[in-house]
Structure formats: C-alpha cells, structure tokens
Design a protein around this motif. Sequence first.
Motif, PDB file in Angstrom:
ATOM      1  N   PHE A  70       0.825  -1.199   0.000  1.00 26.82           N
ATOM      2  CA  PHE A  70       0.000   0.000   0.000  1.00 26.82           C
ATOM      3  C   PHE A  70       0.862   1.252   0.000  1.00 26.82           C
ATOM      4  O   PHE A  70       2.071   1.193   0.239  1.00 26.82           O
ATOM      5  CB  PHE A  70      -0.951   0.007   1.213  1.00 26.82           C
ATOM      6  CG  PHE A  70      -0.258  -0.114   2.543  1.00 26.82           C
ATOM      7  CD1 PHE A  70       0.225   1.009   3.200  1.00 26.82           C
ATOM      8  CD2 PHE A  70      -0.070  -1.355   3.134  1.00 26.82           C
ATOM      9  CE1 PHE A  70       0.870   0.886   4.426  1.00 26.82           C
ATOM     10  CE2 PHE A  70       0.572  -1.479   4.354  1.00 26.82           C
ATOM     11  CZ  PHE A  70       1.038  -0.346   5.004  1.00 26.82           C
ATOM     12  N   GLU A  71       0.226   2.381  -0.279  1.00 32.86           N
ATOM     13  CA  GLU A  71       0.891   3.681  -0.199  1.00 32.86           C
ATOM     14  C   GLU A  71       1.021   4.043   1.279  1.00 32.86           C
ATOM     15  O   GLU A  71       0.036   4.021   2.022  1.00 32.86           O
ATOM     16  CB  GLU A  71       0.087   4.744  -0.938  1.00 32.86           C
ATOM     17  CG  GLU A  71       0.059   4.541  -2.428  1.00 32.86           C
ATOM     18  CD  GLU A  71      -0.766   5.595  -3.138  1.00 32.86           C
ATOM     19  OE1 GLU A  71      -1.558   6.307  -2.476  1.00 32.86           O
ATOM     20  OE2 GLU A  71      -0.617   5.696  -4.367  1.00 32.86           O
ATOM     21  N   SER A  72       2.223   4.371   1.698  1.00 28.68           N
ATOM     22  CA  SER A  72       2.510   4.587   3.119  1.00 28.68           C
ATOM     23  C   SER A  72       1.888   5.852   3.692  1.00 28.68           C
ATOM     24  O   SER A  72       1.852   6.025   4.906  1.00 28.68           O
ATOM     25  CB  SER A  72       4.022   4.620   3.349  1.00 28.68           C
ATOM     26  OG  SER A  72       4.609   3.446   2.869  1.00 28.68           O
ATOM     27  N   ARG A  73       1.388   6.749   2.852  1.00 30.57           N
ATOM     28  CA  ARG A  73       0.739   7.951   3.395  1.00 30.57           C
ATOM     29  C   ARG A  73      -0.652   7.631   3.943  1.00 30.57           C
ATOM     30  O   ARG A  73      -1.268   8.443   4.611  1.00 30.57           O
ATOM     31  CB  ARG A  73       0.725   9.069   2.365  1.00 30.57           C
ATOM     32  CG  ARG A  73      -0.205   8.860   1.219  1.00 30.57           C
ATOM     33  CD  ARG A  73      -0.263  10.105   0.321  1.00 30.57           C
ATOM     34  NE  ARG A  73      -0.594   9.717  -1.014  1.00 30.57           N
ATOM     35  CZ  ARG A  73       0.259   9.675  -2.024  1.00 30.57           C
ATOM     36  NH1 ARG A  73       1.487  10.011  -1.843  1.00 30.57           N
ATOM     37  NH2 ARG A  73      -0.143   9.289  -3.205  1.00 30.57           N
ATOM     38  N   ARG A  74      -1.125   6.415   3.660  1.00 34.61           N
ATOM     39  CA  ARG A  74      -2.377   5.956   4.269  1.00 34.61           C
ATOM     40  C   ARG A  74      -2.051   5.506   5.694  1.00 34.61           C
ATOM     41  O   ARG A  74      -1.109   4.745   5.910  1.00 34.61           O
ATOM     42  CB  ARG A  74      -2.964   4.798   3.461  1.00 34.61           C
ATOM     43  CG  ARG A  74      -3.346   5.210   2.042  1.00 34.61           C
ATOM     44  CD  ARG A  74      -3.698   4.031   1.179  1.00 34.61           C
ATOM     45  NE  ARG A  74      -4.898   3.353   1.664  1.00 34.61           N
ATOM     46  CZ  ARG A  74      -5.304   2.179   1.220  1.00 34.61           C
ATOM     47  NH1 ARG A  74      -4.616   1.537   0.286  1.00 34.61           N
ATOM     48  NH2 ARG A  74      -6.389   1.617   1.706  1.00 34.61           N
ATOM     49  N   PRO A  75      -2.784   5.963   6.697  1.00 34.63           N
ATOM     50  CA  PRO A  75      -2.493   5.570   8.087  1.00 34.63           C
ATOM     51  C   PRO A  75      -2.510   4.045   8.227  1.00 34.63           C
ATOM     52  O   PRO A  75      -3.428   3.384   7.749  1.00 34.63           O
ATOM     53  CB  PRO A  75      -3.630   6.215   8.883  1.00 34.63           C
ATOM     54  CG  PRO A  75      -4.131   7.325   8.014  1.00 34.63           C
ATOM     55  CD  PRO A  75      -3.927   6.866   6.603  1.00 34.63           C
ATOM     56  N   HIS A  76      -1.465   3.510   8.893  1.00 34.94           N
ATOM     57  CA  HIS A  76      -1.347   2.060   8.996  1.00 34.94           C
ATOM     58  C   HIS A  76      -0.719   1.647  10.329  1.00 34.94           C
ATOM     59  O   HIS A  76      -0.040   2.424  10.978  1.00 34.94           O
ATOM     60  CB  HIS A  76      -0.547   1.494   7.822  1.00 34.94           C
ATOM     61  CG  HIS A  76       0.800   2.116   7.637  1.00 34.94           C
ATOM     62  ND1 HIS A  76       0.969   3.354   7.053  1.00 34.94           N
ATOM     63  CD2 HIS A  76       2.051   1.680   7.940  1.00 34.94           C
ATOM     64  CE1 HIS A  76       2.256   3.653   7.007  1.00 34.94           C
ATOM     65  NE2 HIS A  76       2.939   2.651   7.562  1.00 34.94           N
ATOM     66  N   ARG A  77      -0.984   0.377  10.672  1.00 38.93           N
ATOM     67  CA  ARG A  77      -0.538  -0.172  11.952  1.00 38.93           C
ATOM     68  C   ARG A  77      -0.343  -1.675  11.786  1.00 38.93           C
ATOM     69  O   ARG A  77      -1.062  -2.318  11.022  1.00 38.93           O
ATOM     70  CB  ARG A  77      -1.616   0.107  12.998  1.00 38.93           C
ATOM     71  CG  ARG A  77      -1.382  -0.496  14.346  1.00 38.93           C
ATOM     72  CD  ARG A  77      -2.557  -0.202  15.255  1.00 38.93           C
ATOM     73  NE  ARG A  77      -2.367  -0.815  16.555  1.00 38.93           N
ATOM     74  CZ  ARG A  77      -3.317  -0.939  17.451  1.00 38.93           C
ATOM     75  NH1 ARG A  77      -4.525  -0.485  17.211  1.00 38.93           N
ATOM     76  NH2 ARG A  77      -3.063  -1.507  18.598  1.00 38.93           N
ATOM     77  N   PHE A  78       0.626  -2.222  12.529  1.00 39.25           N
ATOM     78  CA  PHE A  78       0.906  -3.658  12.499  1.00 39.25           C
ATOM     79  C   PHE A  78       0.876  -4.203  13.917  1.00 39.25           C
ATOM     80  O   PHE A  78       1.389  -3.562  14.833  1.00 39.25           O
ATOM     81  CB  PHE A  78       2.293  -3.934  11.891  1.00 39.25           C
ATOM     82  CG  PHE A  78       2.462  -3.392  10.506  1.00 39.25           C
ATOM     83  CD1 PHE A  78       2.068  -4.142   9.408  1.00 39.25           C
ATOM     84  CD2 PHE A  78       3.021  -2.141  10.286  1.00 39.25           C
ATOM     85  CE1 PHE A  78       2.225  -3.654   8.121  1.00 39.25           C
ATOM     86  CE2 PHE A  78       3.181  -1.647   9.003  1.00 39.25           C
ATOM     87  CZ  PHE A  78       2.784  -2.396   7.922  1.00 39.25           C
ATOM     88  N   ARG A  79       0.302  -5.413  14.097  1.00 37.52           N
ATOM     89  CA  ARG A  79       0.229  -6.029  15.421  1.00 37.52           C
ATOM     90  C   ARG A  79       0.240  -7.542  15.275  1.00 37.52           C
ATOM     91  O   ARG A  79      -0.480  -8.107  14.457  1.00 37.52           O
ATOM     92  CB  ARG A  79      -1.047  -5.582  16.126  1.00 37.52           C
ATOM     93  CG  ARG A  79      -1.180  -6.066  17.550  1.00 37.52           C
ATOM     94  CD  ARG A  79      -2.363  -5.389  18.235  1.00 37.52           C
ATOM     95  NE  ARG A  79      -3.628  -5.827  17.702  1.00 37.52           N
ATOM     96  CZ  ARG A  79      -4.385  -6.764  18.264  1.00 37.52           C
ATOM     97  NH1 ARG A  79      -4.002  -7.362  19.376  1.00 37.52           N
ATOM     98  NH2 ARG A  79      -5.537  -7.101  17.720  1.00 37.52           N
ATOM     99  N   CYS A  80       1.073  -8.201  16.103  1.00 32.21           N
ATOM    100  CA  CYS A  80       1.116  -9.659  16.120  1.00 32.21           C
ATOM    101  C   CYS A  80      -0.062 -10.170  16.938  1.00 32.21           C
ATOM    102  O   CYS A  80      -0.257  -9.759  18.086  1.00 32.21           O
ATOM    103  CB  CYS A  80       2.434 -10.143  16.728  1.00 32.21           C
ATOM    104  SG  CYS A  80       2.571 -11.944  16.845  1.00 32.21           S
ATOM    105  N   VAL A  81      -0.846 -11.049  16.339  1.00 28.71           N
ATOM    106  CA  VAL A  81      -1.960 -11.667  17.061  1.00 28.71           C
ATOM    107  C   VAL A  81      -1.685 -13.163  17.135  1.00 28.71           C
ATOM    108  O   VAL A  81      -1.098 -13.745  16.244  1.00 28.71           O
ATOM    109  CB  VAL A  81      -3.324 -11.382  16.381  1.00 28.71           C
ATOM    110  CG1 VAL A  81      -3.655  -9.904  16.449  1.00 28.71           C
ATOM    111  CG2 VAL A  81      -3.348 -11.856  14.942  1.00 28.71           C
ATOM    112  N   GLY A  82      -2.071 -13.756  18.215  1.00 26.39           N
ATOM    113  CA  GLY A  82      -1.826 -15.180  18.392  1.00 26.39           C
ATOM    114  C   GLY A  82      -0.676 -15.427  19.352  1.00 26.39           C
ATOM    115  O   GLY A  82       0.007 -14.508  19.788  1.00 26.39           O
TER     116      GLY A  82
END
Length: 182
Positions: free
Chosen positions: A155-167
């Motif tokens: 994706f285009e990085s100017r779009r707000p984004h977040r990463f999280r490990c689940v599990g």
Amino acid sequence: MSVDIGSRLRHLRIAHKLSQRELAKRTGVPNSTISLIESNASNPSVGALKRILDGIPIGLAEFFAFEPERPKEAFYAAEELVEIGKGAISYKQVGETLFGRSLQILKECYQPGGDTGKIPLVHEGEEGGVVLSGRLEVTVDDERRILGPGDAYYFESRRPHRFRCVGPVPCEVISACTPPTF
C-alpha cells in the motif's frame, strides 16, 4: 532539489561509530529528537542541526557537500543484518546504511502482542511485505486484515497504517519500503 538530511545524518553518525544516545549526550539534543530527524519524521532547524553536527564533529558546509560512496555489497549473511528495532518488534535491515539507496528491506519479527502503536504510522512512499510465520494484523485506513503465512500486503505509506502480532507465536515478515523510512 531535496536533501535527505535524516539518512545523511545517520550515515555520518554510524561512520563515526556513535550511537544515537552517545550523540545526544555530546550535544544536549534529546535522543528522541535525533531519532525523529534520522527517520525524516522531523526537520531540524539550522541551529539544532549545527549543534548535532558539532557532536560528530562536522561543519554544516561539509555535511551538505558530503557524498558517500554507494554500498558495493550485494550479499549479506544473517549475522550482518542490522537491528534497528526495539522492544517487542525486531527490524533487521539489509545493509548497514541506506544512504543513497531508494529501497529498504527488513526482516521483521513481532513477538506476541508486539504492536507498532495505537497511533497509526504515516509517511511518504510505498511498502509491502509477505508474512512468513505467525499471524499479523494489518490495519490500513479503516480496513483491517489478519494475515497468515504466505499472505501479503502492499500500500501507499501515506495511508495511516498499523501492524500487530496476534496469536501465541511470534510473527515473521519480510518487508520492503521506498523510500527508506527508518
């Protein structure tokens, strides 16, 4: 003409074998400020940049005239990847310096619950990655997906984004972004 002050500063600091903390101690400029400048999340005033450069030491004219050679290495052993993450997220970067390069490649490892933060990341460029193991929750704008092994994002990085490990197990990802943001 745009000058990448952050990458230039990071390259010179590393070339002088200084950590961000050591440079902060030498200059009286907070470590967090140096980190923000190096990641191009903040543009320093001329006065602040001069104070930081005095700690290396290098003058403003030399700083802006400096043109390092592009890295010539083409291959990197696992132990040569440079750790630039902290806490519950490991970011191992391919190549010691990215100065003069337009692509950043990372081997990421999120520990269970590891999260980039409640405030979404936003920066110029594009990024993508492929999940190798574990499960990664990726949020882009208002869209959220849980990705597993083999799944990918881009994706285009100017779009707000977040990463999280689940599990219950760590999540490993190979990612790339352009331009380099760390």
